[in-house]
Design a protein around this motif. Structure first.
Motif, PDB file in Angstrom:
ATOM      1  N   ILE A 118      11.887  19.305  35.936  1.00  0.00           N
ATOM      2  CA  ILE A 118      11.280  20.226  34.895  1.00  0.00           C
ATOM      3  C   ILE A 118      11.551  19.495  33.506  1.00  0.00           C
ATOM      4  CG2 ILE A 118      11.784  22.440  33.733  1.00  0.00           C
ATOM      5  CD1 ILE A 118      12.635  23.550  36.329  1.00  0.00           C
ATOM      6  N   PHE A 119      10.624  19.238  32.763  1.00  0.00           N
ATOM      7  CA  PHE A 119      10.653  18.235  31.595  1.00  0.00           C
ATOM      8  C   PHE A 119      10.442  19.232  30.245  1.00  0.00           C
ATOM      9  CE2 PHE A 119       9.995  15.289  35.103  1.00  0.00           C
ATOM     10  CZ  PHE A 119      11.006  14.229  34.942  1.00  0.00           C
ATOM     11  N   SER A 120      11.212  19.349  29.562  1.00  0.00           N
ATOM     12  CA  SER A 120      11.247  19.772  28.313  1.00  0.00           C
ATOM     13  C   SER A 120      10.741  18.567  27.220  1.00  0.00           C
ATOM     14  CB  SER A 120      12.207  20.864  27.392  1.00  0.00           C
ATOM     15  OG  SER A 120      12.190  21.788  28.204  1.00  0.00           O
ATOM     16  N   TYR A 121      11.483  17.593  27.534  1.00  0.00           N
ATOM     17  CA  TYR A 121      11.616  16.268  26.819  1.00  0.00           C
ATOM     18  C   TYR A 121      10.453  15.422  27.231  1.00  0.00           C
ATOM     19  CZ  TYR A 121      15.718  17.904  24.606  1.00  0.00           C
ATOM     20  OH  TYR A 121      16.821  18.699  23.924  1.00  0.00           O
ATOM     21  N   CYS A 122       9.013  15.528  27.077  1.00  0.00           N
ATOM     22  CA  CYS A 122       8.056  14.888  27.698  1.00  0.00           C
ATOM     23  C   CYS A 122       6.842  14.987  26.822  1.00  0.00           C
ATOM     24  CB  CYS A 122       7.803  15.545  29.160  1.00  0.00           C
ATOM     25  SG  CYS A 122       6.685  17.153  29.079  1.00  0.00           S
ATOM     26  N   GLY A 123       5.847  13.990  27.062  1.00  0.00           N
ATOM     27  CA  GLY A 123       4.879  14.019  26.163  1.00  0.00           C
ATOM     28  C   GLY A 123       3.708  13.198  26.841  1.00  0.00           C
ATOM     29  N   ILE A 124       2.799  12.820  26.151  1.00  0.00           N
ATOM     30  CA  ILE A 124       1.524  12.116  26.833  1.00  0.00           C
ATOM     31  C   ILE A 124       1.131  11.376  25.668  1.00  0.00           C
ATOM     32  CG2 ILE A 124      -0.882  12.399  27.047  1.00  0.00           C
ATOM     33  CD1 ILE A 124       0.458  13.480  29.424  1.00  0.00           C
ATOM     34  N   LEU A 163       1.221  13.097  21.979  1.00  0.00           N
ATOM     35  CA  LEU A 163       1.022  14.304  22.194  1.00  0.00           C
ATOM     36  C   LEU A 163       2.176  14.921  22.969  1.00  0.00           C
ATOM     37  CD1 LEU A 163      -2.735  14.487  23.588  1.00  0.00           C
ATOM     38  CD2 LEU A 163      -1.865  14.493  21.058  1.00  0.00           C
ATOM     39  N   GLY A 164       2.308  16.324  22.503  1.00  0.00           N
ATOM     40  CA  GLY A 164       3.799  17.023  23.335  1.00  0.00           C
ATOM     41  C   GLY A 164       4.884  16.482  22.374  1.00  0.00           C
ATOM     42  N   GLY A 165       5.948  16.409  23.396  1.00  0.00           N
ATOM     43  CA  GLY A 165       7.398  16.088  22.795  1.00  0.00           C
ATOM     44  C   GLY A 165       8.140  17.468  22.592  1.00  0.00           C
ATOM     45  N   VAL A 166       9.345  17.585  22.540  1.00  0.00           N
ATOM     46  CA  VAL A 166      10.282  18.565  22.561  1.00  0.00           C
ATOM     47  C   VAL A 166       9.957  19.481  21.382  1.00  0.00           C
ATOM     48  CG1 VAL A 166      12.079  17.733  21.570  1.00  0.00           C
ATOM     49  CG2 VAL A 166      12.578  19.543  23.050  1.00  0.00           C
ATOM     50  N   MET A 370       5.029  10.614  29.812  1.00  0.00           N
ATOM     51  CA  MET A 370       6.226   9.951  29.356  1.00  0.00           C
ATOM     52  C   MET A 370       7.282  10.969  29.446  1.00  0.00           C
ATOM     53  SD  MET A 370       7.065   7.564  26.099  1.00  0.00           S
ATOM     54  CE  MET A 370       8.614   7.168  25.623  1.00  0.00           C
ATOM     55  N   ALA A 371       8.404  10.746  29.936  1.00  0.00           N
ATOM     56  CA  ALA A 371       9.652  11.793  30.011  1.00  0.00           C
ATOM     57  C   ALA A 371      10.662  11.232  30.130  1.00  0.00           C
ATOM     58  CB  ALA A 371       9.030  12.631  31.370  1.00  0.00           C
ATOM     59  N   GLY A 372      11.784  11.838  29.803  1.00  0.00           N
ATOM     60  CA  GLY A 372      13.182  11.378  30.088  1.00  0.00           C
ATOM     61  C   GLY A 372      13.825  12.382  31.154  1.00  0.00           C
ATOM     62  N   ALA A 373      14.360  11.666  32.008  1.00  0.00           N
ATOM     63  CA  ALA A 373      14.987  12.248  33.230  1.00  0.00           C
ATOM     64  C   ALA A 373      16.371  12.507  32.826  1.00  0.00           C
ATOM     65  CB  ALA A 373      15.027  11.257  34.520  1.00  0.00           C
ATOM     66  N   GLY A 411      17.248   0.385  27.377  1.00  0.00           N
ATOM     67  CA  GLY A 411      17.986   1.509  26.665  1.00  0.00           C
ATOM     68  C   GLY A 411      18.548   2.633  27.458  1.00  0.00           C
ATOM     69  N   GLY A 412      19.286   3.539  26.690  1.00  0.00           N
ATOM     70  CA  GLY A 412      19.930   4.527  27.298  1.00  0.00           C
ATOM     71  C   GLY A 412      18.868   5.672  28.177  1.00  0.00           C
ATOM     72  N   GLY A 413      19.630   6.399  29.154  1.00  0.00           N
ATOM     73  CA  GLY A 413      18.738   7.075  29.762  1.00  0.00           C
ATOM     74  C   GLY A 413      17.670   6.565  30.731  1.00  0.00           C
ATOM     75  N   ILE A 414      16.858   7.479  31.541  1.00  0.00           N
ATOM     76  CA  ILE A 414      15.717   7.114  32.449  1.00  0.00           C
ATOM     77  C   ILE A 414      14.639   7.459  31.878  1.00  0.00           C
ATOM     78  CG2 ILE A 414      15.012   7.149  34.754  1.00  0.00           C
ATOM     79  CD1 ILE A 414      17.538   7.590  35.833  1.00  0.00           C
TER      80      ILE A 414
END
Length: 485
Positions: A118-124, A163-166, A370-373, A411-414
């Motif tokens: 479930i990705f709130s931090y995602c975009g296109i 497009l998108g993003g939190v 594009m998303a951050g896990a 960098g940090g995160g996935i």
């Protein structure tokens, strides 16, 4: 696939698959249409997707060796892959991933952990192959009148949108978040979406399809900038025309001044160009951006020319003006007053214009999800989430999305990106928080999984998953980039 009911209100059950926590009546689905109440149990509406590498599904094997015992595989990979599509989520975050599947590959015990994130931090990220002006950089991109992103820096023959993003999903009005979520999901599922750009164009975007700009379908992307086009085709023009101007919004090329023309001993023509001269034969800002010749706002190419120099120009001098896609072209001959007069183009020059068109690749829209896990998703894999991140960065763990390869940012995160055209259809969903739901899989050696603190007591064999009641098996093929299979 079923999960335990967490709480009940009369004949309703409460879904715990996302933060909305819907109460669902018997026979009904939740707000996301992904979970339903079936005879008092919470079930996943869509089947779980498993990909299979089998010839019976239409896969093709191309032999490259006559070795008798070769099985037709270039690399040894499992013939069956469990995707996260239809698997369910880790929400609430203390739960292990819905499926942690073990299989043996070439004598090595492997494990794949699958989760619908479930990705709130995602975009296109959208790449639109066109020279036509879509709008100024940083201009707001809208869907249904709501801001859903912005125009970013253009690249070689393509316009780029982010497009998108939190902030659009959760930082604006409720309607902005809902429209942003709908837009992202439609684009990710390869559906057509109409976008409008402040101070610019209206464009219809669909992954793997040509863009439609202001109602006109784009046929091809440019062969190169004006200068590059001069370099590629100078020899084909040599001896057939005295001067060539390749009109381009970014770099307009002039054959007689260009290094390619000099090396071919093409004589000076006395041509005068408007705009800012860069290196010889290369001009910037000959016109404003637009949807006309070469991505400029002109419909008359002669408007970018000044008077010819009578010291060098002569009556009868010939000139070809052409755009970087070959869509626009005109042929001129200077009259006694050294004024260009449009004339019927000779066949050999028509052929060169057709050659430019032939070398232009088809214009397509590319859509990357594009998303951050984040930590919550990683907790479904291991009780020490940072170890999973380190394992991915150390290339011990492979990340995929619906079985498709992804690019993981340094960098940090996935933080990963995936080409949505390489994923099975309908791979993306949503929850009305709002957020997108996307499949993500982590594959590694079973021993590595144990070492990073994986949920070993939840590992199950592949055969158990394959034989489940609600499983959809699809062919596992690498599609042609930019094209659905």
């Amino acid at each position: 696939m079923m999960t335990e009911t967490t709480s009940a209100v009369i004949d309703k059950i409460r879904c715990d698959a996302c933060p909305v926590m819907c109460y669902i009546k018997p026979g009904a689905a939740g707000a996301c249409d992904r979970y339903a109440n079936h005879d008092g149990k919470l079930v996943r509406v869509d089947p779980h997707v498993i990909l299979e590498r089998t010839v019976s599904h239409g896969g093709k094997l191309v032999p490259f060796s006559r070795t008798e015992d070769w099985d037709g595989k270039i690399v040894h990979e499992p013939s069956t892959f469990v995707t996260a599509i239809g698997a369910g989520t880790t929400y609430p975050d203390y739960k292990p991933a819905p499926f942690i599947v073990s299989a043996e590959v070439d004598g090595v015990d492997m494990v794949t952990v699958v989760t619908e994130g479930i990705f709130s931090y995602c975009g296109i990220k959208v790449k639109i192959d066109t020279d036509r002006y879509l709008g100024p950089e940083t201009a707001t991109v809208r869907a249904q009148g709501e801001a859903v992103g912005h125009v970013t820096t253009s690249e070689y023959g393509s316009q780029m949108l982010s497009l998108g993003g939190v902030h659009h999903l959760t930082g604006g009005s409720k309607k902005e978040g809902r429209v942003t979520c709908d837009t992202l999901m439609d684009l990710a599922n390869c559906k057509a979406v109409e976008l409008t750009i402040d101070g610019g164009a209206t464009v219809v975007v669909q992954a793997g399809q040509p863009p439609i700009v202001n109602g006109v379908k784009e046929e091809r992307m440019r062969v190169g900038c004006g200068s590059a086009t001069i370099g590629m085709f100078a020899k084909q023009w040599h001896g057939k025309v005295d001067e060539v101007v390749v009109v381009d919004d970014h770099i307009t090329g002039v054959l007689s001044e260009h290094q390619a023309g000099k090396l071919l001993d093409i004589a000076d023509t006395g041509i005068k160009m408007k705009g800012r001269r860069s290196t010889p034969g290369r001009y910037f800002q000959v016109a404003d951006p637009g949807t006309g010749w070469g991505g400029t706002n002109i419909s008359d190419p002669l408007s970018i020319l000044g008077p010819f120099d009578p010291k060098e120009a002569k009556p009868g001098l010939t000139m070809l003006m052409v755009s970087t896609t070959g869509e626009h072209s005109s042929y001129y001959v200077l009259d006694e007053a050294l004024k260009p007069v449009e004339t019927e183009m000779p066949d050999d020059l028509k052929f060169s214009v057709e050659r430019i068109q032939e070398n232009c690749e088809p214009a397509l829209c590319t859509v990357l999800f594009m998303a951050g896990a984040g930590g919550s998703l990683r907790a479904g894999v291991t009780d020490n989430p940072v170890r999973l991140t380190r394992s991915v960065k150390d290339a011990l763990t492979r990340v995929t999305s619906g079985g498709a390869p992804v690019y993981v940012w340094p960098g940090g995160g996935i933080t990963y990106m995936v080409d949505v055209t390489q994923m099975p259809s309908g791979a993306f969903g949503y929850v009305p928080t709002p957020a997108l739901v996307a499949p993500i899989e982590f594959t590694m050696k079973l021993s590595d999984y144990a070492a990073l603190g994986g949920h070993m007591d939840h590992v199950k064999p592949l055969s158990e998953v394959q034989n489940g009641d609600d499983v959809r098996q699809l062919p596992w093929q690498n599609p042609i980039p930019g094209r659905r299979t």
